[in-house]
Design a protein around this motif. Structure first.
Motif, short mmCIF file in Angstrom:
data_model
loop_
_atom_site.label_atom_id
_atom_site.label_comp_id
_atom_site.label_asym_id
_atom_site.label_seq_id
_atom_site.Cartn_x
_atom_site.Cartn_y
_atom_site.Cartn_z
N ALA A 236 0.83 -1.20 0.00
CA ALA A 236 0.00 0.00 0.00
C ALA A 236 0.87 1.26 0.00
O ALA A 236 0.58 2.23 -0.71
CB ALA A 236 -0.92 -0.01 1.22
N ARG A 237 1.94 1.24 0.79
CA ARG A 237 2.82 2.41 0.84
C ARG A 237 3.49 2.65 -0.50
O ARG A 237 3.63 3.81 -0.93
CB ARG A 237 3.89 2.20 1.93
CG ARG A 237 3.32 2.16 3.34
CD ARG A 237 4.35 1.62 4.31
NE ARG A 237 3.77 1.36 5.62
CZ ARG A 237 4.33 0.59 6.55
NH1 ARG A 237 5.49 0.00 6.29
NH2 ARG A 237 3.75 0.41 7.70
N ALA A 238 3.91 1.58 -1.17
CA ALA A 238 4.56 1.74 -2.47
C ALA A 238 3.61 2.35 -3.49
O ALA A 238 4.00 3.21 -4.30
CB ALA A 238 5.08 0.39 -2.96
N ILE A 239 2.35 1.93 -3.46
CA ILE A 239 1.36 2.43 -4.41
C ILE A 239 1.07 3.91 -4.17
O ILE A 239 1.11 4.74 -5.09
CB ILE A 239 0.07 1.60 -4.33
CG1 ILE A 239 0.32 0.18 -4.83
CG2 ILE A 239 -1.05 2.26 -5.13
CD1 ILE A 239 -0.82 -0.80 -4.54
N VAL A 240 0.78 4.26 -2.92
CA VAL A 240 0.45 5.65 -2.61
C VAL A 240 1.65 6.56 -2.85
O VAL A 240 1.51 7.68 -3.36
CB VAL A 240 -0.06 5.79 -1.16
CG1 VAL A 240 -0.35 7.25 -0.84
CG2 VAL A 240 -1.32 4.95 -0.96
N ALA A 241 2.84 6.09 -2.49
CA ALA A 241 4.05 6.89 -2.70
C ALA A 241 4.25 7.18 -4.19
O ALA A 241 4.62 8.30 -4.57
CB ALA A 241 5.27 6.17 -2.13
N ALA A 242 4.00 6.19 -5.04
CA ALA A 242 4.16 6.40 -6.48
C ALA A 242 3.15 7.41 -7.01
O ALA A 242 3.48 8.28 -7.83
CB ALA A 242 4.01 5.07 -7.22
N ILE A 243 1.91 7.34 -6.53
CA ILE A 243 0.87 8.29 -6.96
C ILE A 243 1.22 9.69 -6.51
O ILE A 243 1.11 10.66 -7.27
CB ILE A 243 -0.50 7.86 -6.41
CG1 ILE A 243 -0.94 6.53 -7.04
CG2 ILE A 243 -1.55 8.94 -6.66
CD1 ILE A 243 -2.17 5.91 -6.41
#
Length: 276
Positions: A236-243
């Protein structure tokens, strides 16, 4: 809002209004953007945002209890300049907050130009949690008006150069249960456990139903919701960080141009004082 194909894949779809229509876990970790690389980009472009002072970013994080909102925000702030980053948490309205309109309590904490602000829960609790645990007489609420107020409020922020990134951390029931139990099993997590968690678990289906309704009513093209798989926190952190990194790069691709006159004067003063 300009979105890449990756970010677009997490955008809420009105034709899929139920959280169960979205995954709580992905099996393609190797295909996700690297978390560390995204965090470094966030740090760099957030500093450019702060230097330019032309735009603002508001990240709104929602999800059930134990969905990882706190740890997500801490992670996103890893390389952020504290001068231009702030985080605020909103619980059940109380005191003066209950004597004003529901947007009153969040307004002072909105980001100024150049700032990035993260909300752990937000004004959206006024159309989600307050429907389960009202702070006024239940028959005094007009939910349709509140939805319209939120759309107007967020539309105004976007028009005034604030980018909104609204995230729902989608947690499965099994994972939710396991995380609550861990708060009992791990001494360092027990302080987080409150009797309201028990009530929250009992009413989780009601809470999520209201959240689904609120999301459908407040999702707009300029201020979309992102439904992020929440069962694995690093994912989840990787996804939100990329966005977030993507949006920051759009907003502040470069540092502001230097003022050569000021630099010349600075050099002259340094030379005058024997600094070469």
């Amino acid at each position: 809002m300009k979105l890449s194909a990756f970010a677009s894949s997490f955008v809420f779809e009105p034709r899929k209004p139920r959280f169960r229509d979205y995954p709580t876990l992905r099996d393609d970790d190797e295909e996700l953007p690297g978390l560390e690389a995204s965090l470094e980009q966030i740090g760099e472009y957030q500093r450019r945002l702060w230097a330019n002072r032309a735009r603002a970013v508001l990240l709104v994080a929602h999800g059930p209890d134990t969905s990882g909102k706190d740890s997500l925000i801490r992670t996103l702030a890893t390389y952020a300049d504290p001068a231009g980053f702030h985080a605020w948490s909103f619980s059940r309205p109380q005191g003066a907050e209950t004597r004003h309109d529901f947007l009153w309590r969040v307004t002072p904490f909105l980001p100024g130009f150049g700032e990035m602000v993260a909300f752990n829960r937000s004004h959206h609790e006024a159309v989600i949690a307050e429907r389960v645990w009202p702070v006024h007489q239940p028959d005094s609420y007009n939910w349709r008006n509140r939805y319209q107020s939120i759309r107007n409020f967020e539309g105004h922020l976007v028009e005034e150069r604030t980018t909104l990134i609204k995230v729902w951390l989608n947690l499965s029931e099994d994972e939710h249960r396991e995380r609550l139990l861990k708060r009992l099993d791990k001494p360092r997590k027990r302080w987080k456990f409150d009797k309201s968690d028990i009530d929250g678990w009992d009413k989780r289906h009601q809470y999520e139903a209201f959240a689904e309704e609120a999301m459908a009513a407040t999702h707009t093209e300029e201020a979309p919701w992102f439904i992020v798989p929440g069962d694995r926190k690093p994912q989840a952190r990787a996804i939100v960080a990329a966005i977030l990194a993507e949006q920051l790069q759009h907003l502040a691709p470069e540092y502001p141009k230097e003022d050569e006159g000021v630099l010349q004067e600075y050099r002259r003063l340094l030379a005058k004082n024997g600094v070469k």
